[in-house]
Design a protein around this motif. Structure first.
Motif, PDB file in Angstrom:
ATOM      1  N   UNK A  47     -18.807  19.097  -3.813  1.00  0.00           N
ATOM      2  CA  UNK A  47     -19.828  19.371  -2.765  1.00  0.00           C
ATOM      3  C   UNK A  47     -19.654  18.141  -1.680  1.00  0.00           C
ATOM      4  N   UNK A  48     -20.310  18.489  -0.468  1.00  0.00           N
ATOM      5  CA  UNK A  48     -19.987  17.546   0.743  1.00  0.00           C
ATOM      6  C   UNK A  48     -20.530  16.201   0.198  1.00  0.00           C
ATOM      7  N   UNK A  49     -21.644  16.015  -0.087  1.00  0.00           N
ATOM      8  CA  UNK A  49     -22.209  14.705  -0.619  1.00  0.00           C
ATOM      9  C   UNK A  49     -23.785  14.841  -0.801  1.00  0.00           C
ATOM     10  N   UNK A  50     -24.232  13.897  -1.463  1.00  0.00           N
ATOM     11  CA  UNK A  50     -25.633  13.907  -1.945  1.00  0.00           C
ATOM     12  C   UNK A  50     -26.442  13.307  -0.583  1.00  0.00           C
ATOM     13  N   UNK A  51     -27.834  13.826  -0.758  1.00  0.00           N
ATOM     14  CA  UNK A  51     -28.769  13.260   0.334  1.00  0.00           C
ATOM     15  C   UNK A  51     -28.954  11.801  -0.077  1.00  0.00           C
ATOM     16  N   UNK A  52     -28.991  11.148   1.330  1.00  0.00           N
ATOM     17  CA  UNK A  52     -28.791   9.617   1.223  1.00  0.00           C
ATOM     18  C   UNK A  52     -29.930   8.911   0.401  1.00  0.00           C
ATOM     19  N   UNK A  53     -31.272   9.606   0.614  1.00  0.00           N
ATOM     20  CA  UNK A  53     -32.195   8.760  -0.365  1.00  0.00           C
ATOM     21  C   UNK A  53     -32.277   9.074  -1.760  1.00  0.00           C
ATOM     22  N   UNK A  54     -31.517  10.155  -2.174  1.00  0.00           N
ATOM     23  CA  UNK A  54     -31.210  10.634  -3.478  1.00  0.00           C
ATOM     24  C   UNK A  54     -30.089   9.545  -4.129  1.00  0.00           C
ATOM     25  N   UNK A  55     -29.187   9.612  -3.406  1.00  0.00           N
ATOM     26  CA  UNK A  55     -27.867   8.745  -3.652  1.00  0.00           C
ATOM     27  C   UNK A  55     -28.479   7.153  -3.749  1.00  0.00           C
ATOM     28  N   UNK A  56     -29.110   6.829  -2.831  1.00  0.00           N
ATOM     29  CA  UNK A  56     -29.772   5.406  -3.025  1.00  0.00           C
ATOM     30  C   UNK A  56     -30.590   5.064  -4.505  1.00  0.00           C
ATOM     31  N   UNK A  57     -31.246   6.576  -4.554  1.00  0.00           N
ATOM     32  CA  UNK A  57     -31.957   6.167  -5.871  1.00  0.00           C
ATOM     33  C   UNK A  57     -31.283   6.167  -7.120  1.00  0.00           C
ATOM     34  N   UNK A  58     -30.246   6.705  -7.212  1.00  0.00           N
ATOM     35  CA  UNK A  58     -29.121   6.897  -8.338  1.00  0.00           C
ATOM     36  C   UNK A  58     -28.470   5.299  -8.360  1.00  0.00           C
ATOM     37  N   UNK A  59     -28.147   4.976  -7.113  1.00  0.00           N
ATOM     38  CA  UNK A  59     -27.525   3.719  -7.236  1.00  0.00           C
ATOM     39  C   UNK A  59     -28.276   2.648  -7.871  1.00  0.00           C
ATOM     40  N   UNK A  60     -29.689   2.505  -7.027  1.00  0.00           N
ATOM     41  CA  UNK A  60     -30.460   1.440  -7.323  1.00  0.00           C
ATOM     42  C   UNK A  60     -30.870   1.636  -8.864  1.00  0.00           C
ATOM     43  N   UNK A  61     -30.910   2.622  -9.523  1.00  0.00           N
ATOM     44  CA  UNK A  61     -31.292   2.844 -11.003  1.00  0.00           C
ATOM     45  C   UNK A  61     -30.254   2.098 -11.916  1.00  0.00           C
ATOM     46  N   UNK A  62     -28.854   2.519 -11.513  1.00  0.00           N
ATOM     47  CA  UNK A  62     -27.798   1.742 -12.004  1.00  0.00           C
ATOM     48  C   UNK A  62     -27.966   0.100 -11.839  1.00  0.00           C
ATOM     49  N   UNK A  63     -28.284  -0.174 -11.066  1.00  0.00           N
ATOM     50  CA  UNK A  63     -28.521  -1.727 -10.648  1.00  0.00           C
ATOM     51  C   UNK A  63     -29.585  -2.226 -11.684  1.00  0.00           C
ATOM     52  N   UNK A  64     -30.716  -1.618 -11.651  1.00  0.00           N
ATOM     53  CA  UNK A  64     -31.776  -1.945 -12.332  1.00  0.00           C
ATOM     54  C   UNK A  64     -31.520  -1.842 -13.774  1.00  0.00           C
ATOM     55  N   UNK A  65     -30.757  -0.824 -14.309  1.00  0.00           N
ATOM     56  CA  UNK A  65     -30.251  -0.721 -15.807  1.00  0.00           C
ATOM     57  C   UNK A  65     -29.562  -1.846 -16.109  1.00  0.00           C
ATOM     58  N   UNK A  66     -28.537  -2.376 -15.199  1.00  0.00           N
ATOM     59  CA  UNK A  66     -27.722  -3.482 -15.505  1.00  0.00           C
ATOM     60  C   UNK A  66     -28.632  -4.738 -15.662  1.00  0.00           C
ATOM     61  N   UNK A  67     -29.440  -4.949 -14.527  1.00  0.00           N
ATOM     62  CA  UNK A  67     -30.205  -6.151 -14.491  1.00  0.00           C
ATOM     63  C   UNK A  67     -31.253  -6.307 -15.794  1.00  0.00           C
ATOM     64  N   UNK A  68     -31.647  -5.326 -16.180  1.00  0.00           N
ATOM     65  CA  UNK A  68     -32.761  -5.125 -17.401  1.00  0.00           C
ATOM     66  C   UNK A  68     -32.035  -5.481 -18.665  1.00  0.00           C
TER      67      UNK A  68
END
Length: 255
Positions: A234-255
């Motif tokens: 698929x062409x791409x994700x919605x930017x707000x959805x993509x940001x949420x996925x990235x930030x969840x990975x960041x939070x998971x690592x930091x927790x």
């Protein structure tokens, strides 16, 4: 995925407007936070010069518009100039960095490059606040207005998270680097995957528009790019959805 149609924005209340050239100049000189200045296209350099100079000094965007736009505010005696008072208290990037470091926290910022849809910006701010982002960095041009509609979409997060408006994202990245903060950029064709990066260190994540992505010059000075793997073609994700996925990975690592 292309941006969905721009949301119909409500007309600013008269109480949130600064009307007339002298009033706008005075607002800029006294440090009043302005979201945007609308100048009539036919206004000459002599009449607009001081406003343009002061606006540049304070990183306030200027839109040159036809007189019909100004008349649409339903006001009189605007003299070809109307400013909208900001709902957001913009903060200095270096001061925010110093404040976070002094508190013993690990910096985590989101940089928005060319994201214009206010619903996306509001959704990003809401997720960013929930995931521990301390500040959102935006340029003074080429970004959606952080108006009442954006604040509503963010469920009030835009009033709780620091927002730094800068006149150059390139200079902002340089400032982050000088403070030991790595800058990662989300890019579909990158070879590294989001979960392969180390987000536990001080860092910022750049998110670009859905149609054009991150500006090539800005991407070039970032430390590393990464992608979000997708099962389907698929062409791409919605930017707000993509940001949420990235930030969840960041939070998971930091927790």
């Amino acid at each position: 995925m292309k941006n969905f149609r721009q949301q119909q924005q409500s007309r600013p209340k008269k109480s949130s407007l600064v009307i007339g050239r002298e009033a706008v100049i005075n607002a800029l000189k006294t440090g009043k936070q302005l979201e945007r200045i609308y100048l009539q296209q036919t206004l000459g350099a002599a009449a607009a010069g001081d406003i343009v100079k002061l606006a540049q000094q304070h990183n306030v965007p200027i839109n040159k518009v036809p007189v019909e736009k100004l008349n649409g505010f339903n006001i009189q005696n605007h003299e070809g100039c109307v400013a909208v008072i900001s709902k957001i208290q913009y903060q200095d990037l270096q001061q925010v960095i110093s404040f976070i470091v002094d508190k013993g926290q690990t910096p985590l910022f989101v940089i928005l490059d060319g994201v214009t849809d206010i619903r996306n910006i509001g959704a990003i701010a809401r997720t960013a606040y929930c995931c521990g982002v301390q500040a959102i960095i935006i340029p003074d041009k080429g970004v959606g207005a952080l108006n009442e509609d954006a604040i509503t979409t963010s469920a009030g997060a835009l009033e709780k998270i620091a927002v730094c408006r800068v006149n150059s994202l390139m200079k902002a990245v340089d400032e982050l680097h000088l403070n030991g903060i790595k800058v990662f950029v989300s890019e579909m064709t990158a070879s590294s995957r989001v979960f392969e990066l180390d987000f536990t260190e001080p860092c910022a994540v750049v998110m670009g528009s859905e149609d054009k992505g991150v500006t090539p010059a800005l991407m070039k000075i970032c430390d590393q790019n990464f992608n979000i793997p997708m099962a389907g073609n698929f062409e791409s994700l919605n930017v707000s959805v993509a940001t949420g996925m990235i930030l969840y990975e960041v939070m998971k690592q930091r927790l």
